[in-house]
Design a protein around this motif. Sequence first.
Motif, PDB file in Angstrom:
ATOM      1  N   LEU A   1       0.819  -1.202   0.000  1.00 27.09           N
ATOM      2  CA  LEU A   1       0.000   0.000   0.000  1.00 27.09           C
ATOM      3  C   LEU A   1       0.858   1.259   0.000  1.00 27.09           C
ATOM      4  N   GLN A   2       1.990   1.209   0.672  1.00 30.64           N
ATOM      5  CA  GLN A   2       2.868   2.372   0.724  1.00 30.64           C
ATOM      6  C   GLN A   2       3.433   2.709  -0.660  1.00 30.64           C
ATOM      7  N   GLU A   3       3.758   1.688  -1.438  1.00 33.59           N
ATOM      8  CA  GLU A   3       4.286   1.930  -2.780  1.00 33.59           C
ATOM      9  C   GLU A   3       3.220   2.504  -3.713  1.00 33.59           C
ATOM     10  N   VAL A   4       1.996   2.039  -3.546  1.00 28.25           N
ATOM     11  CA  VAL A   4       0.900   2.610  -4.333  1.00 28.25           C
ATOM     12  C   VAL A   4       0.684   4.070  -3.947  1.00 28.25           C
ATOM     13  N   ALA A   5       0.746   4.361  -2.659  1.00 30.48           N
ATOM     14  CA  ALA A   5       0.585   5.742  -2.201  1.00 30.48           C
ATOM     15  C   ALA A   5       1.708   6.632  -2.726  1.00 30.48           C
ATOM     16  N   THR A   6       2.910   6.090  -2.808  1.00 32.65           N
ATOM     17  CA  THR A   6       4.042   6.855  -3.340  1.00 32.65           C
ATOM     18  C   THR A   6       3.822   7.180  -4.814  1.00 32.65           C
TER      19      THR A   6
ATOM     20  N   PRO B   1       1.031  15.309  -1.192  1.00 32.46           N
ATOM     21  CA  PRO B   1       1.559  14.338  -0.222  1.00 32.46           C
ATOM     22  C   PRO B   1       0.473  13.390   0.240  1.00 32.46           C
ATOM     23  N   HIS B   2       0.903  12.188   0.639  1.00 27.44           N
ATOM     24  CA  HIS B   2      -0.020  11.205   1.185  1.00 27.44           C
ATOM     25  C   HIS B   2       0.575  10.666   2.485  1.00 27.44           C
ATOM     26  N   PRO B   3      -0.237  10.462   3.529  1.00 21.51           N
ATOM     27  CA  PRO B   3       0.290  10.014   4.823  1.00 21.51           C
ATOM     28  C   PRO B   3       0.975   8.656   4.793  1.00 21.51           C
ATOM     29  N   LEU B   4       0.709   7.818   3.797  1.00 21.52           N
ATOM     30  CA  LEU B   4       1.320   6.499   3.740  1.00 21.52           C
ATOM     31  C   LEU B   4       2.495   6.418   2.774  1.00 21.52           C
TER      32      LEU B   4
END
Length: 336
Positions: free
Chosen positions: A317-322, A331-334
């Motif tokens: 999920l963090q890579e998708v948010a990036t 910006p996204h919190p994850l």
Amino acid sequence: MTTDTDRIAQAHQILADLGVTVADLQALEPGPRPVPTLATYLPHVRAAAGPGSRRTYGSYWDRMATEWGQRPLDQITASDIEAMHRTAAASTVKRRNGRNGRHAGEHVIAAARAIYNRAIADGHIAPDASPAHRVAKPRRLPSTRRALTTTELQDINAAARRSGNDVILDALLLRIHTETACRRGGALAITLDDLDHHHCLLRLREKGTTLRWQPITPALTNCLTDHAAARGAVLPTDQLLRFRDGHPVTSRRYDHLWHRIGQQLPWVATQTISTHWLRHTTLTWVERHFGYGIARAYAGHTDNTGPATTTYIKANLQEVATALTAMTGQPHPLAD
């Protein structure tokens, strides 16, 4: 041998005492189960099918019931199905994005196979006796959809804001699909409980009963929160996207939206551009900049088909948010 003869004699004597003959016993043996007619069996097929199958194949099942309803399943031939396939393809309404009836013909075969798959599972016919599986499906042609250019996407959003009786809703729809690359059904299924305001996530339910949390920008999160509050989404299970009068949005809104955009931008109507083109646009951008693994996760693909390496390139999920942060500049919190 003597013992066996004695037992047989005893058995005959018992039957004689009961007044029963061997022929009477043979008559009681169950024979082969009669094969149901199509009209009799089709309600069972509909009941076992999912909503998507009923929607896609329903009209073809109706046509089959009209033509073959009184015939047992084992008396419908591959030639019958092939003939209906040809008729459906030839009688399809001509549209700009039509493929000379290929999809209609393909649906006839798929609808027939759905009937016979169920009949095989229920034991009405043998696995190798299905006439539907003896008819080859037409080869799928490559899709004409493509990724929109930045200018084209900007023009589409501008056209949506210049027309219609609810430009706020239309702009929100386009933004949801551009950020999440979700399908139309996924957006319509969003409920108030699917919005995680703290983590800026949207829970999406799409075809194949897939379920995933998709990162969205803080700006879109706030817009969805305000939209729900202003338009009457109160209960956790209430549909989030709503008209100004509080009624839930339906798929017809998308049809009207793209019709209006096509009136302002003739190339949109000519190429029959639709919401699914936004999915192509976003996923193409993610794949070009972040690779196949992250694009696959961004799309919500969970199937196991394809190269074996797909097992080892799952994105989190963090890579998708990036990727979302890079695409939107927000910006996204994850995001890493």
